[in-house]
Design a protein around this motif. Structure first.
Motif, short mmCIF file in Angstrom:
data_model
loop_
_atom_site.label_atom_id
_atom_site.label_comp_id
_atom_site.label_asym_id
_atom_site.label_seq_id
_atom_site.Cartn_x
_atom_site.Cartn_y
_atom_site.Cartn_z
N ASP A 1 0.82 -1.21 0.00
CA ASP A 1 0.00 0.00 0.00
C ASP A 1 0.86 1.27 0.00
O ASP A 1 0.59 2.21 -0.75
CB ASP A 1 -0.94 0.02 1.20
N ALA A 2 1.88 1.28 0.83
CA ALA A 2 2.73 2.47 0.94
C ALA A 2 3.53 2.71 -0.33
O ALA A 2 3.76 3.86 -0.73
CB ALA A 2 3.67 2.34 2.13
N TYR A 3 3.96 1.63 -0.98
CA TYR A 3 4.69 1.79 -2.25
C TYR A 3 3.80 2.41 -3.31
O TYR A 3 4.18 3.35 -4.01
CB TYR A 3 5.21 0.44 -2.73
N PHE A 4 2.58 1.86 -3.46
CA PHE A 4 1.67 2.38 -4.48
C PHE A 4 1.14 3.77 -4.12
O PHE A 4 0.70 4.51 -5.00
CB PHE A 4 0.52 1.40 -4.71
N ALA A 5 1.17 4.12 -2.85
CA ALA A 5 0.78 5.46 -2.43
C ALA A 5 1.95 6.44 -2.59
O ALA A 5 1.80 7.64 -2.33
CB ALA A 5 0.31 5.45 -0.97
N MET A 6 3.10 5.91 -2.97
CA MET A 6 4.32 6.69 -3.20
C MET A 6 4.84 7.37 -1.94
O MET A 6 5.51 8.40 -1.99
CB MET A 6 4.11 7.71 -4.33
N SER A 7 4.52 6.78 -0.78
CA SER A 7 5.05 7.30 0.48
C SER A 7 6.26 6.48 0.94
O SER A 7 6.88 6.81 1.95
CB SER A 7 3.96 7.26 1.56
N LYS A 8 6.58 5.45 0.18
CA LYS A 8 7.71 4.57 0.49
C LYS A 8 8.32 4.11 -0.82
O LYS A 8 7.60 3.83 -1.78
CB LYS A 8 7.21 3.38 1.32
N VAL A 9 9.66 4.05 -0.87
CA VAL A 9 10.35 3.68 -2.10
C VAL A 9 10.77 2.21 -2.05
O VAL A 9 11.38 1.76 -1.06
CB VAL A 9 11.60 4.56 -2.33
N LEU A 10 10.44 1.48 -3.08
CA LEU A 10 10.83 0.06 -3.16
C LEU A 10 12.32 -0.03 -3.43
O LEU A 10 12.85 0.64 -4.33
CB LEU A 10 10.05 -0.61 -4.29
N HIS A 11 13.00 -0.87 -2.64
CA HIS A 11 14.44 -1.05 -2.85
C HIS A 11 14.83 -2.48 -2.53
O HIS A 11 14.16 -3.16 -1.74
CB HIS A 11 15.25 -0.07 -1.99
N PRO A 12 15.93 -2.96 -3.13
CA PRO A 12 16.39 -4.32 -2.84
C PRO A 12 16.96 -4.42 -1.43
O PRO A 12 17.49 -3.44 -0.89
CB PRO A 12 17.46 -4.57 -3.91
N ARG A 13 16.84 -5.63 -0.85
CA ARG A 13 17.33 -5.87 0.50
C ARG A 13 18.26 -7.08 0.50
O ARG A 13 18.18 -7.93 -0.39
CB ARG A 13 16.16 -6.15 1.44
#
Length: 231
Positions: free
Chosen positions: A140-152
Motif C-alpha cells: 500500500d505504501a509503495y503504491f501510495a508513493m510514500s515509500k520507495v521500493l528497494h532491494p534488501r
C-alpha cells in the motif's frame, strides 16, 4: 442470461427458495387451496406459476455460486494494493500495478531488478521476487508513493557496490543458481524453467525481459515469467 450466471435476477431477488416459490403463488391459489405449503409444492411441481420452475437443488447451487462470486470480487478488490492509487508519474509502479493481480494469483512470477542509491548514497542493486514480496509485506505504501521500493539483503540477490556486501537467497518461487559460469540464473520452482538475467542472452522459456526508465532508479528491469498450472 444463462441459468448459472452469478448475476441471475431470480437468484439476487429472493433470499430463500421459499420466497421464490411464494412469488409465484396468487391470492386465488391460496383462496382455493387454503394451504400455503401445498401451494408451494404445486409451484415446485410445475402446476402453478409461469414457466419451468427451479428445483430446490438448482436454486441453492446458483445461490451459492452467486455468493461465491460476490465474495471473490470483494476479496480481489480488497487484496490489490494498487486500487484507488494514483502513480502515473512512476513507470515502475505503473508496471507493477499492471502485474499485481497475476503475481498474486500465480499466473505470473515477476523478477524485479533495481539499481539505485540508498539513504547513505551508496549504490545498491538486487533482484526481487515480486510475488513473494506481495505476500510477505504490504505494498500500500509503495503504491501510495510514500515509500520507495528497494532491494534488501534478504531478497533473491543483493549487492552493495560500496561495501561489497553480496547475498543471495532462495524464495518460495525461485531457486538461485549463483555458481554458474554463464552468470546468475534463477530456476522457477513450479515449472523448473530457468531465467537468465544476462541482458545479452535469451531470458528463457515463457519469460519476457522489459527495461524501464524511472527517475527514482539508475536501472530497472522486469522479468515476467508466465507459469503453467497443472490442470
Amino acid at each position: 442470461m444463462t441459468e448459472n450466471n452469478p448475476g441471475d435476477s431470480i437468484i439476487n431477488e429472493f433470499a430463500t427458495y421459499e420466497e421464490y416459490l411464494d412469488s409465484q403463488i396468487t391470492p386465488i391459489d391460496l383462496f382455493y387451496l387454503e394451504d400455503k405449503e401445498l401451494a408451494r409444492q404445486l409451484v415446485e411441481l410445475g402446476y402453478r406459476g409461469s414457466g419451468e420452475p427451479l428445483k430446490r437443488e438448482e436454486f441453492d447451487a446458483r445461490k451459492k455460486a452467486a455468493e461465491n462470486f460476490r465474495l471473490a470480487k470483494r476479496w480481489q478488490t480488497k487484496l490489490l494494493s494498487n486500487q484507488g492509487k494514483e502513480f502515473s508519474a512512476s513507470n515502475l509502479l505503473k508496471a507493477l500495478a499492471e502485474r499485481e493481480e497475476a503475481n498474486r494469483n500465480g499466473k505470473m512470477t515477476t523478477i524485479i531488478f533495481l539499481r539505485m542509491r540508498n539513504s547513505r548514497n551508496q549504490e545498491i542493486s538486487g533482484y526481487i521476487d515480486y510475488a513473494h514480496r506481495l505476500k510477505s509485506e504490504s505494498f500500500d505504501a509503495y503504491f501510495a508513493m510514500s515509500k520507495v521500493l528497494h532491494p534488501r539483503p534478504s531478497d533473491m540477490s543483493f549487492f552493495n557496490w560500496e561495501t561489497q556486501l553480496c547475498t543471495s537467497n532462495n524464495t518460495p518461487n525461485w531457486q538461485v543458481i549463483a555458481d554458474n559460469e554463464t552468470g546468475l540464473l534463477f530456476k522457477n520452482k513450479r515449472d523448473r524453467k530457468v531465467v537468465n538475467v544476462d541482458p545479452k542472452a535469451d531470458p528463457g522459456d515463457n519469460t519476457e525481459r522489459k527495461e524501464l526508465v524511472s527517475m527514482e532508479y539508475i536501472q530497472v528491469v522486469l522479468y515476467d515469467h508466465l507459469t503453467r498450472r497443472k490442470t
